[in-house]
Design a protein around this motif. Sequence first.
Motif, PDB file in Angstrom:
ATOM      1  N   ARG A  28     -13.027   5.058   5.058  1.00 46.43           N
ATOM      2  CA  ARG A  28     -13.121   4.186   3.889  1.00 46.43           C
ATOM      3  C   ARG A  28     -13.358   4.912   2.564  1.00 46.43           C
ATOM      4  O   ARG A  28     -13.382   4.273   1.530  1.00 46.43           O
ATOM      5  CB  ARG A  28     -14.239   3.159   4.103  1.00 46.43           C
ATOM      6  N   LEU A  73      -9.058  11.640   0.490  1.00 47.19           N
ATOM      7  CA  LEU A  73      -9.411  10.615   1.464  1.00 47.19           C
ATOM      8  C   LEU A  73     -10.390  11.251   2.434  1.00 47.19           C
ATOM      9  O   LEU A  73     -10.064  12.214   3.112  1.00 47.19           O
ATOM     10  CB  LEU A  73      -8.169  10.112   2.193  1.00 47.19           C
ATOM     11  N   SER A  88       0.849  -1.185   0.000  1.00 47.32           N
ATOM     12  CA  SER A  88       0.000   0.000   0.000  1.00 47.32           C
ATOM     13  C   SER A  88       0.889   1.240   0.000  1.00 47.32           C
ATOM     14  O   SER A  88       1.989   1.232   0.519  1.00 47.32           O
ATOM     15  CB  SER A  88      -0.944  -0.007   1.197  1.00 47.32           C
ATOM     16  N   ILE A 112     -12.749   7.376  -0.804  1.00 45.40           N
ATOM     17  CA  ILE A 112     -11.621   7.723  -1.662  1.00 45.40           C
ATOM     18  C   ILE A 112     -12.150   8.354  -2.948  1.00 45.40           C
ATOM     19  O   ILE A 112     -13.216   7.987  -3.439  1.00 45.40           O
ATOM     20  CB  ILE A 112     -10.758   6.471  -1.958  1.00 45.40           C
ATOM     21  N   SER A 114     -13.803  -3.424   1.784  1.00 43.00           N
ATOM     22  CA  SER A 114     -13.788  -2.007   1.486  1.00 43.00           C
ATOM     23  C   SER A 114     -15.185  -1.507   1.119  1.00 43.00           C
ATOM     24  O   SER A 114     -15.975  -2.219   0.516  1.00 43.00           O
ATOM     25  CB  SER A 114     -12.835  -1.730   0.332  1.00 43.00           C
ATOM     26  N   ARG A 155     -10.046   1.606  -1.024  1.00 41.14           N
ATOM     27  CA  ARG A 155      -9.699   2.163   0.287  1.00 41.14           C
ATOM     28  C   ARG A 155      -9.933   1.110   1.347  1.00 41.14           C
ATOM     29  O   ARG A 155     -11.000   0.518   1.449  1.00 41.14           O
ATOM     30  CB  ARG A 155     -10.567   3.386   0.599  1.00 41.14           C
TER      31      ARG A 155
END
Length: 181
Positions: A158, A154, A33, A160, A61, A54
């Motif tokens: 969770r 972000l 990551s 993105i 996710s 994410r």
Amino acid sequence: MLGKDGEVAASFDDNLAVSSNATGVQSLKQLASGYYTIVVESDAPVTAAVRMVRGSDPKDSSDTAWAASSNVLAGTQAMPLSANGTGKFALAAVDSDSTVEATVVGKNGKLNKARKLAINAGSSIVFDPKTVADDAQAVIFSTDANTYIGQLTLGSERSIAWAAMPQANAGRDGIVVNIGG
């Protein structure tokens, strides 16, 4: 694959052959990551995108985003930050060293002291405007070299999102602003 220290050691197919009017997929699961820039070269026009997930386990996710190709920064351009979440900018210098001046615009319109960002050829960096000003609303980028920029947002734990640097308005001074519908 470019990272902050240059090319990332990864074993990908050197040539991903894709027929006309078709798609091809290259797995990136082997990468740890983090933030990377992917350089795609082709002998014919192509469109490339990366699906980002994410969370540490893609099966759990709750959000994904598609990162489309970015345009090269041309002279001076501004990019707003998302109203929700934390926007960070990925900057890549593919062919030659690049220095980018980043001026963060605060909520009251105040321009903070410009920050010089040095990017070595064949590498990419991440710039977080919140390290300059907690109330950052936009960033004005300026360079005379070829640098590619995109914004990763972000939100919650969770969420993105991705926004590529818009195409420059060649031959114009100032920033185009559309008001209303």
